[in-house]
Design an enzyme around this catalytic site. Structure first.
Site, PDB file in Angstrom:
ATOM      1  CB  SER A   1      -0.943   0.001   1.210  1.00  0.00           C
ATOM      2  OG  SER A   1      -0.215  -0.065   2.429  1.00  0.00           O
TER       3      SER A   1
ATOM      4  CG  ASP B   1       9.140  -2.522  -0.678  1.00  0.00           C
ATOM      5  OD1 ASP B   1       7.941  -2.180  -0.634  1.00  0.00           O
ATOM      6  OD2 ASP B   1       9.503  -3.704  -0.788  1.00  0.00           O
TER       7      ASP B   1
ATOM      8  CG  ASP C   1       4.457  -6.497   6.146  1.00  0.00           C
ATOM      9  OD1 ASP C   1       3.458  -5.862   5.781  1.00  0.00           O
ATOM     10  OD2 ASP C   1       5.048  -7.308   5.415  1.00  0.00           O
TER      11      ASP C   1
ATOM     12  CE  LYS D   1      10.469  -5.309   1.801  1.00  0.00           C
ATOM     13  NZ  LYS D   1       9.148  -4.654   1.612  1.00  0.00           N
TER      14      LYS D   1
ATOM     15  N   GLY E   1       4.118  -9.271   3.509  1.00  0.00           N
ATOM     16  CA  GLY E   1       2.700  -9.423   3.777  1.00  0.00           C
ATOM     17  C   GLY E   1       1.877  -9.533   2.507  1.00  0.00           C
ATOM     18  N   GLY E   2       2.383  -8.898   1.451  1.00  0.00           N
ATOM     19  CA  GLY E   2       1.717  -8.975   0.149  1.00  0.00           C
ATOM     20  C   GLY E   2       2.170 -10.158  -0.691  1.00  0.00           C
TER      21      GLY E   2
ATOM     22  CD  GLU F   1       8.335  -6.891  -1.161  1.00  0.00           C
ATOM     23  OE1 GLU F   1       7.321  -6.193  -1.276  1.00  0.00           O
ATOM     24  OE2 GLU F   1       8.603  -7.542  -0.129  1.00  0.00           O
TER      25      GLU F   1
ATOM     26  CE  LYS G   1       2.576  -1.169   8.246  1.00  0.00           C
ATOM     27  NZ  LYS G   1       1.640  -0.033   8.324  1.00  0.00           N
TER      28      LYS G   1
END
Length: 219
Positions: free
Chosen positions: A30, A81, A84, A94, A96-97, A103, A121
């Site tokens: 997001s 970037d 999380d 990182k 979560g997506g 990445e 975060k």
């Protein structure tokens, strides 16, 4: 500022790290999406971008920003970037997506990693957010057993397939006191592609949204 306002503020602040005439790496999520929206305003200044997921690639293309294959470029000056979770040591969770592997690859190629995140975060110890682990499908049960031996409680993210055709195990109840050590240990399990700990390749700069504005944190 609200959480959304904090995300927008750090996305705007990250533009100062975008070098003119270069190709940059861009993450997924997001906050990364908000950065892409801001980047579109200065897209004439860059040569293009390397995306860490198909979702990011599509959003870049929608804004008319050229998307390049990582194999066609050399070192990237910067990778931008979200996270999380992140500590003041710049270690992150990182993925979560579900884009953690790409990445991690794009981040490895970049000279500088700029993390953009709202203040929710920032944590003292990683692990409250479930740690994603990308796994070859046939190894799911074996990897889950091995993770359990390390003290984690893995949960299969059913119905989700990564851009690489693999599955995700989200590992709960980890109190990650030594992120570098755990990142290495998890990656040594046969069948693990990679995990969402970004400790060996930590962020260089954290742009954190707060109620007072954007705070810049470096190690």
């Amino acid at each position: 500022m609200t959480q959304d306002e904090q995300k927008r503020a750090v996305a705007q602040a990250a533009l100062q790290y975008v070098p003119t005439g270069e190709i940059i790496g861009i993450g997924t999520g997001s906050t990364a999406n908000l950065f892409i929206d801001e980047l579109a305003k200065i897209k004439h200044r860059i040569e293009g971008a390397v995306a860490s997921s198909e979702v990011t690639a599509n959003r870049l293309k929608q804004h008319g920003i050229e998307v390049l294959d990582l194999n066609s470029v050399g070192e990237l000056p910067v990778y931008i970037d979200g996270a999380d979770e992140i500590t003041r040591n710049m270690h992150m969770i990182k993925g979560g997506g579900g884009a953690l592997t790409r990445e991690k690859i794009v981040a490895a190629v970049a000279r500088k990693f700029i993390c953009i995140a709202d203040q929710s975060k920032l944590v003292k110890v990683l692990g409250k957010f479930p740690l994603p682990v990308e796994v070859i499908p046939m190894a799911r049960s074996y990897v889950a057993r091995e993770i359990t031996l390390l003290g984690g409680q893995p949960a299969w993210r059913q119905g989700f397939t990564t851009d690489n055709g693999n599955i995700i195990l989200d590992v709960h109840n980890l109190n990650i006191m030594n992120p570098v050590e755990l990142e290495t240990a998890l990656n040594q399990i046969a069948g693990v592609v990679t995990n969402g700990l970004f400790a060996r390749r930590a962020a260089n700069v954290l742009l954190m949204g707060t109620d007072q504005g954007v705070e810049t944190i470096t190690v």
